[in-house]
Design a protein around this motif. Structure first.
Motif, PDB file in Angstrom:
ATOM      1  N   TRP A   1       0.819  -1.219   0.000  1.00 42.09           N
ATOM      2  CA  TRP A   1       0.000   0.000   0.000  1.00 42.09           C
ATOM      3  C   TRP A   1       0.846   1.259   0.000  1.00 42.09           C
ATOM      4  CZ3 TRP A   1      -5.357   0.792   0.199  1.00 42.09           C
ATOM      5  CH2 TRP A   1      -6.115  -0.369   0.175  1.00 42.09           C
ATOM      6  N   THR A   2       2.080   1.158   0.423  1.00 43.91           N
ATOM      7  CA  THR A   2       2.874   2.375   0.587  1.00 43.91           C
ATOM      8  C   THR A   2       4.176   2.386  -0.213  1.00 43.91           C
ATOM      9  OG1 THR A   2       3.928   1.425   2.550  1.00 43.91           O
ATOM     10  CG2 THR A   2       1.979   2.784   2.911  1.00 43.91           C
TER      11      THR A   2
ATOM     12  N   PHE B   1       6.789   3.219  -2.666  1.00 42.92           N
ATOM     13  CA  PHE B   1       6.841   4.370  -3.559  1.00 42.92           C
ATOM     14  C   PHE B   1       7.234   4.005  -4.990  1.00 42.92           C
ATOM     15  CE2 PHE B   1      10.620   4.054  -0.929  1.00 42.92           C
ATOM     16  CZ  PHE B   1      11.650   4.001  -1.864  1.00 42.92           C
TER      17      PHE B   1
ATOM     18  N   SER C   1      -1.569   2.243  -7.524  1.00 44.09           N
ATOM     19  CA  SER C   1      -1.377   2.199  -6.081  1.00 44.09           C
ATOM     20  C   SER C   1      -2.720   2.213  -5.358  1.00 44.09           C
ATOM     21  CB  SER C   1      -0.551   3.392  -5.629  1.00 44.09           C
ATOM     22  OG  SER C   1      -0.598   3.517  -4.235  1.00 44.09           O
TER      23      SER C   1
ATOM     24  N   LEU D   1      -3.246   2.854  -2.308  1.00 45.51           N
ATOM     25  CA  LEU D   1      -3.283   4.010  -1.415  1.00 45.51           C
ATOM     26  C   LEU D   1      -3.703   5.265  -2.175  1.00 45.51           C
ATOM     27  CD1 LEU D   1      -2.817   5.226   1.386  1.00 45.51           C
ATOM     28  CD2 LEU D   1      -0.438   5.584   0.716  1.00 45.51           C
ATOM     29  N   ASN D   2      -3.156   5.476  -3.361  1.00 45.91           N
ATOM     30  CA  ASN D   2      -3.534   6.648  -4.150  1.00 45.91           C
ATOM     31  C   ASN D   2      -4.989   6.573  -4.593  1.00 45.91           C
ATOM     32  OD1 ASN D   2      -1.078   7.872  -3.871  1.00 45.91           O
ATOM     33  ND2 ASN D   2      -0.266   7.134  -5.807  1.00 45.91           N
TER      34      ASN D   2
ATOM     35  N   LYS E   1      -7.016   7.505  -1.564  1.00 44.15           N
ATOM     36  CA  LYS E   1      -6.962   8.945  -1.320  1.00 44.15           C
ATOM     37  C   LYS E   1      -7.875   9.697  -2.284  1.00 44.15           C
ATOM     38  CE  LYS E   1      -2.232   9.474   0.374  1.00 44.15           C
ATOM     39  NZ  LYS E   1      -0.928  10.089   0.078  1.00 44.15           N
TER      40      LYS E   1
ATOM     41  N   ASP F   1      -8.168  12.449   6.870  1.00 44.85           N
ATOM     42  CA  ASP F   1      -6.716  12.287   6.813  1.00 44.85           C
ATOM     43  C   ASP F   1      -6.403  10.926   6.200  1.00 44.85           C
ATOM     44  OD1 ASP F   1      -4.017  12.458   7.135  1.00 44.85           O
ATOM     45  OD2 ASP F   1      -4.038  12.128   9.287  1.00 44.85           O
ATOM     46  N   CYS F   2      -5.823  10.928   5.023  1.00 44.82           N
ATOM     47  CA  CYS F   2      -5.592   9.656   4.320  1.00 44.82           C
ATOM     48  C   CYS F   2      -4.109   9.330   4.161  1.00 44.82           C
ATOM     49  CB  CYS F   2      -6.301   9.652   2.982  1.00 44.82           C
ATOM     50  SG  CYS F   2      -6.082  11.119   1.990  1.00 44.82           S
ATOM     51  N   ASP F   3      -3.262  10.003   4.895  1.00 44.62           N
ATOM     52  CA  ASP F   3      -1.835   9.683   4.843  1.00 44.62           C
ATOM     53  C   ASP F   3      -1.496   8.687   5.952  1.00 44.62           C
ATOM     54  OD1 ASP F   3      -1.128  11.292   2.659  1.00 44.62           O
ATOM     55  OD2 ASP F   3      -1.158  13.067   3.952  1.00 44.62           O
ATOM     56  N   PRO F   4      -0.767   7.632   5.618  1.00 51.47           N
ATOM     57  CA  PRO F   4      -0.407   6.650   6.650  1.00 51.47           C
ATOM     58  C   PRO F   4       0.548   7.267   7.666  1.00 51.47           C
ATOM     59  CG  PRO F   4       0.724   6.141   4.610  1.00 51.47           C
ATOM     60  CD  PRO F   4      -0.200   7.287   4.326  1.00 51.47           C
TER      61      PRO F   4
END
Length: 94
Positions: free
Chosen positions: A36-37, A39, A46, A48-49, A52, A90-93
């Motif tokens: 999920w993270t 890069f 992704s 995660l993206n 978001k 807030d969607c940043d891990p």
């Protein structure tokens, strides 16, 4: 369960060296959380993206609906700022 490198290392330690890291970034173990993270995963694929993007679209949609709704009690001027500042957006891990 996805066959991540850490899963394969657990299942067949004689084939998969436990010191191996993510083949994409080579900086941390390839776990399900890391997928999920990482890069190096293409941004358009992704998860995660994607999460978001969907979450922020939902926030915008709700905010538009709240602000355009005609209600008996008008919303305070600070509503939009306070609504977007809620921690649920807030969607940043960590």
């Amino acid at each position: 369960m996805l066959p991540t490198l850490t899963t394969l290392q657990r299942r067949k330690p004689h084939l998969y060296n436990p010191d191996w890291l993510c083949p994409q970034c080579n900086s941390s173990p390839e776990t399900l959380d890391h997928l999920w993270t990482c890069f190096y995963i293409l941004p358009e694929f992704s998860p995660l993206n994607t999460f978001k993007t969907l979450l922020l679209a939902l926030r915008s949609n709700y905010l538009d609906k709240f602000l355009s709704a005609s209600s008996l009690i008008p919303l305070p001027d600070s509503f939009a700022v306070e609504f977007t500042a809620l921690r649920c957006w807030d969607c940043d891990p960590p």
